[in-house]
Motif scaffolding. Structure first.
Motif, PDB file in Angstrom:
ATOM      1  N   PRO A   1     -11.464   5.036  -7.174  1.00 30.53           N
ATOM      2  CA  PRO A   1     -10.895   6.281  -6.642  1.00 30.53           C
ATOM      3  C   PRO A   1     -10.145   6.070  -5.330  1.00 30.53           C
ATOM      4  N   VAL A   2     -10.654   5.175  -4.490  1.00 32.65           N
ATOM      5  CA  VAL A   2      -9.985   4.902  -3.216  1.00 32.65           C
ATOM      6  C   VAL A   2      -8.626   4.257  -3.454  1.00 32.65           C
ATOM      7  N   LYS A   3      -8.566   3.295  -4.357  1.00 27.04           N
ATOM      8  CA  LYS A   3      -7.299   2.630  -4.652  1.00 27.04           C
ATOM      9  C   LYS A   3      -6.304   3.600  -5.281  1.00 27.04           C
ATOM     10  N   ASP A   4      -6.772   4.439  -6.194  1.00 23.62           N
ATOM     11  CA  ASP A   4      -5.897   5.402  -6.847  1.00 23.62           C
ATOM     12  C   ASP A   4      -5.295   6.360  -5.821  1.00 23.62           C
ATOM     13  N   ARG A   5      -6.131   6.859  -4.905  1.00 23.62           N
ATOM     14  CA  ARG A   5      -5.639   7.751  -3.859  1.00 23.62           C
ATOM     15  C   ARG A   5      -4.639   7.038  -2.966  1.00 23.62           C
ATOM     16  N   PHE A   6      -4.936   5.804  -2.613  1.00 27.41           N
ATOM     17  CA  PHE A   6      -4.054   5.042  -1.734  1.00 27.41           C
ATOM     18  C   PHE A   6      -2.682   4.845  -2.377  1.00 27.41           C
ATOM     19  N   MET A   7      -2.644   4.489  -3.654  1.00 26.49           N
ATOM     20  CA  MET A   7      -1.351   4.324  -4.333  1.00 26.49           C
ATOM     21  C   MET A   7      -0.544   5.613  -4.284  1.00 26.49           C
ATOM     22  N   GLN A   8      -1.203   6.729  -4.525  1.00 31.88           N
ATOM     23  CA  GLN A   8      -0.499   8.004  -4.473  1.00 31.88           C
ATOM     24  C   GLN A   8       0.023   8.293  -3.070  1.00 31.88           C
ATOM     25  N   ASP A   9      -0.765   7.954  -2.065  1.00 33.41           N
ATOM     26  CA  ASP A   9      -0.350   8.203  -0.688  1.00 33.41           C
ATOM     27  C   ASP A   9       0.851   7.341  -0.295  1.00 33.41           C
ATOM     28  N   VAL A  10       0.841   6.068  -0.710  1.00 32.22           N
ATOM     29  CA  VAL A  10       1.973   5.189  -0.402  1.00 32.22           C
ATOM     30  C   VAL A  10       3.243   5.695  -1.087  1.00 32.22           C
TER      31      VAL A  10
ATOM     32  N   LEU B   1       7.096   7.243   0.520  1.00 29.54           N
ATOM     33  CA  LEU B   1       8.419   6.690   0.227  1.00 29.54           C
ATOM     34  C   LEU B   1       9.376   7.791  -0.203  1.00 29.54           C
ATOM     35  N   PRO B   2      10.695   7.574  -0.069  1.00 33.40           N
ATOM     36  CA  PRO B   2      11.654   8.562  -0.560  1.00 33.40           C
ATOM     37  C   PRO B   2      11.384   8.888  -2.032  1.00 33.40           C
ATOM     38  N   ALA B   3      11.451  10.167  -2.389  1.00 34.71           N
ATOM     39  CA  ALA B   3      11.049  10.607  -3.726  1.00 34.71           C
ATOM     40  C   ALA B   3      11.873   9.957  -4.825  1.00 34.71           C
ATOM     41  N   THR B   4      13.167   9.759  -4.572  1.00 32.40           N
ATOM     42  CA  THR B   4      14.014   9.170  -5.614  1.00 32.40           C
ATOM     43  C   THR B   4      13.651   7.716  -5.881  1.00 32.40           C
ATOM     44  N   PHE B   5      13.178   7.018  -4.864  1.00 32.14           N
ATOM     45  CA  PHE B   5      12.733   5.640  -5.036  1.00 32.14           C
ATOM     46  C   PHE B   5      11.344   5.607  -5.678  1.00 32.14           C
TER      47      PHE B   5
ATOM     48  N   GLU C   1      15.593   4.217   6.044  1.00 37.18           N
ATOM     49  CA  GLU C   1      15.969   5.617   5.919  1.00 37.18           C
ATOM     50  C   GLU C   1      16.988   6.043   6.973  1.00 37.18           C
ATOM     51  N   HIS C   2      17.089   5.314   8.084  1.00 40.32           N
ATOM     52  CA  HIS C   2      18.109   5.627   9.086  1.00 40.32           C
ATOM     53  C   HIS C   2      19.508   5.549   8.481  1.00 40.32           C
ATOM     54  N   ALA C   3      19.684   4.670   7.506  1.00 32.32           N
ATOM     55  CA  ALA C   3      20.994   4.482   6.886  1.00 32.32           C
ATOM     56  C   ALA C   3      21.149   5.293   5.605  1.00 32.32           C
ATOM     57  N   GLY C   4      20.097   6.003   5.205  1.00 36.02           N
ATOM     58  CA  GLY C   4      20.185   6.798   3.988  1.00 36.02           C
ATOM     59  C   GLY C   4      20.336   5.966   2.728  1.00 36.02           C
ATOM     60  N   ILE C   5      19.805   4.752   2.735  1.00 40.71           N
ATOM     61  CA  ILE C   5      19.895   3.877   1.571  1.00 40.71           C
ATOM     62  C   ILE C   5      18.513   3.723   0.940  1.00 40.71           C
ATOM     63  N   GLU C   6      18.500   3.128  -0.247  1.00 47.61           N
ATOM     64  CA  GLU C   6      17.246   2.787  -0.899  1.00 47.61           C
ATOM     65  C   GLU C   6      17.274   1.319  -1.296  1.00 47.61           C
ATOM     66  N   PRO C   7      16.172   0.624  -1.094  1.00 51.55           N
ATOM     67  CA  PRO C   7      16.103  -0.775  -1.517  1.00 51.55           C
ATOM     68  C   PRO C   7      15.811  -0.865  -3.005  1.00 51.55           C
ATOM     69  N   ASP C   8      15.982  -2.053  -3.560  1.00 50.20           N
ATOM     70  CA  ASP C   8      15.470  -2.332  -4.900  1.00 50.20           C
ATOM     71  C   ASP C   8      14.010  -2.761  -4.817  1.00 50.20           C
ATOM     72  N   VAL C   9      13.690  -3.451  -3.709  1.00 54.45           N
ATOM     73  CA  VAL C   9      12.338  -3.958  -3.470  1.00 54.45           C
ATOM     74  C   VAL C   9      12.022  -3.726  -1.996  1.00 54.45           C
TER      75      VAL C   9
END
Length: 484
Positions: A127-136, A140-144, A308-316
């Motif tokens: 449960p802790v890991k599942d919550r953590f993944m959701q929090d991370v 992050l930007p929603a589209t990414f 996010e300062h540049a308004g870009i998204e990484p691949d990784v």
């Protein structure tokens, strides 16, 4: 408490109540008052430091410049075994976003310890890991995040960098990686090949092949001798030509890896226009773009992530340091189209650190509930303004730069003749004296950059305006003493 109680651990999410517990009640106020009343410290030997010198590896680094044996800490303050109190602008090299022993983090750790949760789970879920993944993913930007996959790595950011290299090489079938001069991505063998600093690599007799270094846009010491917008344009044209020219001598790369703000390289922020241009080139040439956010992530630069300062998204994106709330943890988060590696392609015994995940969720909750990214932007601007005022007084300051609460002051030889774009030679001896004078006055800062001539400021994001003013005041005193 039964094992099932693990599922009742607090869900540290945005909008939830952040737990506050009276951990070491009054310690922060006590340390702050004792720091206010400090005298100049004479830093001598003690048995702990002597045993460390005798028994610890010669590769140890921080104790050589910061000869401290620490006993207690709270918020932005640390106390050594001699009872001296220091304002900490190193904060675990940026790891301690909430400072030392934050009540929410301590509470999350205690709840997890008392829950009966297995603390070592490899990559089995809890449960802790599942919550953590959701929090991370929620940070992050929603589209990414919508198309993201997560790889849990070993405890260090360097291991996550190694995983990211494997990921893109397997996904693209290519081997070469483009990295940047001044880069720092870790100390493991693969990560070292991406490092700009030649020192750690020199004794190894060379490093692994397959890395091509490119000039990083460094306004004060422009590698093209141009500076400003012209330097940015030249850098992007150079990269475009390298990727387009069939006789460039560089095979089509598996990835470009970059820091949006170079940390160890001297706190050099990449111009927004350059990051946008780099993202465009990577897309056009179908080269995955890896953003190393190990030090810049989670509010440090005034946004949740520096890209996010540049308004870009990484691949990784590579994450560590503040990710685990002060405990060891690292991740690679990437677009699902790169998820082509086979089971077991990257593994590690300690990738299931449940305590770090609980602490990380608690940290993210506080960051978001208290808008500490916005606070970092505001207080970073306040500190930068005061450091810039020192630059008006001291000719030995070549440049003040950075983003948010990730700032650097480059010290130079004021008597030397400036170069083509106005930069004077680095002055590492002066930087070392300034660091010592800061320490004598109760302020911990680190050095970095070319020749170790950049004084770096990485305070916890919970620092107050009054504490920012104290940092700037002490630094000014240290500059005056070191320059005398």
């Amino acid at each position: 408490m039964s094992l099932s109680a693990a599922s009742e651990l607090p869900a540290f999410t945005h909008g939830s109540t952040v737990p506050r517990v009276p951990h070491h009640a009054g310690l922060g106020a006590e340390l702050a008052e004792r720091h206010r009343q400090r005298a100049l410290y004479e830093l001598g030997d003690n048995p702990l430091l002597e045993r460390q010198r005798q028994r610890e590896s010669n590769a140890r680094s921080y104790p050589r410049r910061l000869p401290l044996a620490l006993s207690r800490a709270h918020g932005v303050y640390v106390e050594d075994v001699e009872g001296r109190v220091f304002l900490d602008c190193l904060a675990g090299a940026g790891t301690l976003a909430l400072g030392h022993n934050h009540p929410a983090v301590i509470d999350a750790l205690m709840r997890t310890l008392h829950s009966g949760l297995p603390l070592h789970t490899l990559d089995l879920t809890t449960p802790v890991k599942d919550r953590f993944m959701q929090d991370v993913l929620g940070a992050l930007p929603a589209t990414f995040a919508r198309h993201a996959r997560i790889q849990f790595c070993g405890p260090t950011g360097a291991d996550a960098v190694e995983a990211a290299l494997k990921l893109v090489r397997l996904a693209t079938g290519r081997g070469t990686v483009l990295a940047f001069q001044g880069a720092y991505h870790g100390m493991t063998q693969g990560a070292l090949t991406l490092m700009g600093n030649l020192g750690p690599k020199a004794a190894l007799g060379g490093s692994l092949s397959g890395v091509q270094f490119l000039p990083y846009p460094y306004r004060y010491r422009c590698p093209f001798g141009l500076g400003g917008d012209a330097g940015v344009a030249a850098s992007l044209a150079y990269i475009d030509n390298l990727l387009s020219d069939p006789e460039s001598g560089v095979p089509r790369p598996a990835a470009i890896i970059v820091e949006a703000v170079q940390g160890e390289g001297g706190v050099i922020p990449a111009p927004v226009a350059w990051l946008k241009g780099l993202r465009g080139l990577a897309t056009r040439h179908e080269v995955p773009l890896i953003l190393d956010e190990v030090q810049t992530g989670f509010g440090r630069t005034g946004r949740m992530f520096a890209f996010e300062h540049a308004g870009i998204e990484p691949d990784v994106v590579v994450l560590s340091k503040a990710l685990g709330g002060g405990l060891p943890l690292s991740l690679v988060v990437y677009h699902e189209r790169f998820d082509t590696w086979r089971p077991g392609a990257h593994a590690g015994t300690f990738r299931g650190n449940q305590l770090a995940m609980a602490a990380g969720s608690a940290t993210l909750a506080v960051l978001r509930a208290e808008r500490l990214d916005a606070a970092a932007a505001e207080l970073g601007a306040r500190l930068q303004q005061q450091l810039a005022a020192h630059a008006e007084r001291f000719a030995c300051i070549g440049e003040v730069r950075g983003r948010g609460l990730m700032l650097g002051v480059e010290l130079v030889d004021a008597a030397a003749v400036p170069g083509a774009v106005g930069a004077r030679p680095a002055h590492p001896e002066l930087a070392a004296r300034v660091q010592r004078e800061c320490l004598r006055r109760g302020l911990i800062v680190e050095l970095g950059g070319r020749h170790g001539s950049v004084v770096r400021f990485l305070p916890p994001l919970v620092i107050t305006a009054a504490q920012v003013d104290e940092v700037a005041r002490i630094f000014g005193q240290a500059l005056a003493a070191a320059s005398a």
